[in-house]
Enzyme design. Structure first.
Site, mmCIF file in Angstrom:
data_model
loop_
_atom_site.group_PDB
_atom_site.id
_atom_site.type_symbol
_atom_site.label_atom_id
_atom_site.label_comp_id
_atom_site.label_asym_id
_atom_site.label_seq_id
_atom_site.Cartn_x
_atom_site.Cartn_y
_atom_site.Cartn_z
ATOM 1 N N ASP A 208 0.481 -1.035 0.206
ATOM 2 C CA ASP A 208 -0.090 0.339 -0.425
ATOM 3 C C ASP A 208 0.814 0.936 0.254
ATOM 4 O OD1 ASP A 208 -1.969 1.723 -0.024
ATOM 5 O OD2 ASP A 208 -2.891 0.708 2.007
ATOM 6 N N GLU B 148 2.492 7.227 -1.681
ATOM 7 C CA GLU B 148 2.518 8.456 -2.553
ATOM 8 C C GLU B 148 2.239 9.482 -1.295
ATOM 9 O OE1 GLU B 148 -1.789 6.850 -0.409
ATOM 10 O OE2 GLU B 148 0.345 6.102 -2.724
ATOM 11 N N ASP C 40 -8.930 3.462 -3.000
ATOM 12 C CA ASP C 40 -9.890 3.465 -2.059
ATOM 13 C C ASP C 40 -11.229 4.177 -2.727
ATOM 14 O OD1 ASP C 40 -8.319 2.078 -0.497
ATOM 15 O OD2 ASP C 40 -7.341 4.262 0.938
#
Length: 587
Positions: free
Chosen positions: A291, A294, A367
């Site tokens: 995950d 960024e 998400d």
């Protein structure tokens, strides 16, 4: 410190690509910034975006915010260009007679590609940036069950799935590290080792599932928060974390806690993190979600010293993907099977930049909200899948049902049963069929909520398995030609002007299946478009649609359990799919 290139254009030229875009396929008429960032909550859909911005500055995002942009496009005129800069860039397509590209650097580097078709341009582009490798056989066997709750919860759900004879590829247990309650629901402890209080007998559980042909997948990211062994303190002691300009560790706030970012430019930190991932794999897991990626601050101080952190920001997810890929390939070579075959591992990422497909084994779209919305919900999941496919992200998928749940007294976005079931139908024709409970599992409808959801999940998992034979062929194509499994019709019908205007309404799986999903609440029919050149056969009624001579459209019944799916007339894919499904339903 700016370089701009202006290219001639015209009013009807369509611009596709730019990485994973969630709101628009054709970006003509828009100004497209290329910056790796959180997509936001709502992304312009209201009232959720305004509410998110009030609670946390700019956290709502906008139509252009994305985890995985690319400074690249192809157009309906078969023009194709990409920049090789990692600096922030902007593609301004607002004027009908020109397109302006600006990079925040003293130099602009890139390539202009030539091709006669979208497929040829995509092949040329992926030759340059790198292509994705073939997925292993085990992940095609059925559903990837995303759940949380510990050993007993997994065993309980597994028993229920066995009763319904649901094909399972893996259990994805993201909370293997334990959970914490935060302001947005339940989140994970960012400390990458098994929580043996939460998952008692972790190693035994993994081996028990594997003995039944079911793999285990986990979760990690390049940030750390303290717990147990306290990897955060180890990283602090060794100066493995990104630092602030004035000194001290740069702690990133995530909802209710802070975390340190591992400095992936530090060779010692990379080796240390690789060993942590190897320890994770050694417990028997076959894959994981890698995950984030960024969140590198623009003003951070990094180990390499000679690299501008503002430039490194867009490259950071590539470094994170590269590290994971190195771990995978090293482990696979060291643990070959007795016959010499490789038991392949899979990691999947949401953050990316131009060359991420070279390193990542799989992507997911991050998400999405548990909603029917255009900019952040089930529709945006389709747009993201199609735009990323045109951009070299050949193997991608979304969470079934979405993730982001808002359950405040004054504002509620919770997953309905109907949304969940329609998302199951959608993802039954994606490369991976993976569930997610969301950030507030108790507020959402789940596949195990009641008999209806469980039966529908079983139906969709069997549909997914029924076209395994075709999917196994399709996942070979990215490595040789860069073509995605799930495709926008533009890749096969580039001259059709109606096709050029399609956003989320329908898509192809390979070249032989056409899917028209239900993406609106309460709908039981969809309007399907059939480009000239092919006849399509409706899988449930065997009725023919379309013709070689002219395009056409038709309203198609699509009640729950019977999504509007077609196969190309004369293709063996349709007959094999229906035969396999009949066998699975009868077993």
């Amino acid at each position: 410190n700016r370089v701009q290139l202006t290219y001639i254009s015209h009013r009807n030229e369509r611009f596709f690509g730019f990485g994973e875009q969630f709101s628009c396929l054709d970006l003509k008429g828009r100004r497209v910034p290329i910056l790796v960032q959180e997509q936001g909550v709502g992304r312009g859909d209201q009232p959720i975006t305004a509410a998110a911005n009030i609670l946390s500055y700019r956290s709502g995002g906008s139509w252009h915010t994305t985890y995985a942009p690319s400074p690249y496009y192809m157009t309906s005129d078969m023009r194709c260009l990409f920049l090789e800069n990692y600096e922030y860039s902007v593609f301004d397509l607002r004027r009908h007679d020109r397109s302006d590209f600006q990079v925040h650097s003293g130099t602009m580097e890139g390539r202009i590609l030539h091709g006669q078709t979208p497929a040829e341009l995509l092949m040329r582009y992926t030759e340059s940036i790198g292509r994705m490798r073939e997925l292993p056989d085990w992940i095609h066997q059925g559903a990837v069950i995303g759940m949380q709750g510990g050993t007993n919860a997994v065993k309980k759900i597994h028993a229920e799935l066995k009763k319904h004879d649901i094909p399972i590829a893996a259990f994805w247990l993201q909370d293997w590290v334990g959970q914490r309650k935060t302001s947005i629901g339940w989140q994970l402890w960012w400390n990458w080792e098994a929580d043996t209080d939460h998952y008692q007998g972790w190693g035994e559980l993994v081996q028990e599932l594997k003995s039944q042909g079911i793999r285990t997948m986990t979760y990690c990211n390049p940030l750390l928060a303290s717990k147990r062994r306290n990897l955060l303190q180890e990283a602090l002691a060794e100066s493995f974390l990104v630092r602030k300009p004035g000194g001290g560790v740069y702690m990133i706030t995530n909802t209710s806690f802070d975390a340190g970012v591992i400095d992936l430019t530090n060779p010692k930190a990379r080796c240390w993190l690789k060993e942590i991932l190897r320890d994770m794999i050694s417990t028997g897991v076959s894959g994981w979600m890698a995950d984030f990626g960024e969140a590198l601050p623009f003003d951070s101080v990094i180990h390499s010293g000679n690299e501008n952190p503002a430039l490194l920001h867009n490259r950071f997810p590539e470094l994170w993907a590269q590290l994971n890929r190195e771990v995978v390939e090293e482990w696979e070579q060291e643990h070959k099977l007795q016959n010499g075959d490789i038991d392949k591992l899979v990691f999947f990422m949401r953050a990316g930049f131009m060359r991420s497909p070279k390193w990542s084994t799989l992507f997911w779209e991050g998400d999405q909200m548990v909603s029917w919305q255009r900019n952040d919900g089930i529709k945006s999941a389709v747009v993201g899948l199609l735009s990323s496919g045109i951009s070299g992200y050949s193997l991608n998928h979304s969470d079934i049902g979405g993730y982001t749940t808002v359950n405040f007294p004054f504002l509620k976005y919770v997953r309905s049963e109907e949304l969940l079931m329609r998302w199951m139908e959608l993802n039954a024709f994606s490369v991976i069929f993976r569930t997610h409970e969301g950030n507030d599992p108790g507020a959402n409808s789940q596949f195990y909520t009641n008999a209806r959801t469980l039966q529908h999940f079983a139906r969709c998992a069997r549909i997914f398995k029924a076209w395994k034979f075709y999917r196994k062929e399709l996942v070979k194509v990215p490595a040789s030609r860069g073509m995605p499994v799930v495709r926008h019709l533009f890749l096969h019908y580039p001259q059709d002007e109606f096709v050029q205007r399609i956003t989320y309404e329908q898509f192809l799986v390979g070249s032989e299946l056409l899917v028209v999903p239900v993406l609106n609440r309460g709908k039981r029919k969809v309007r399907a478009y059939f480009p000239a050149g092919d006849v399509w056969v409706h899988v449930w009624t065997n009725r023919n649609y379309g013709s070689a001579e002219q395009s056409s459209s038709a309203w198609i019944d699509a009640p729950l359990g019977l999504p509007a799916v077609f196969f190309k007339a004369g293709s063996t894919v349709g007959s094999t799919f229906m035969s396999n499904l009949a066998s699975l339903e009868a077993s």
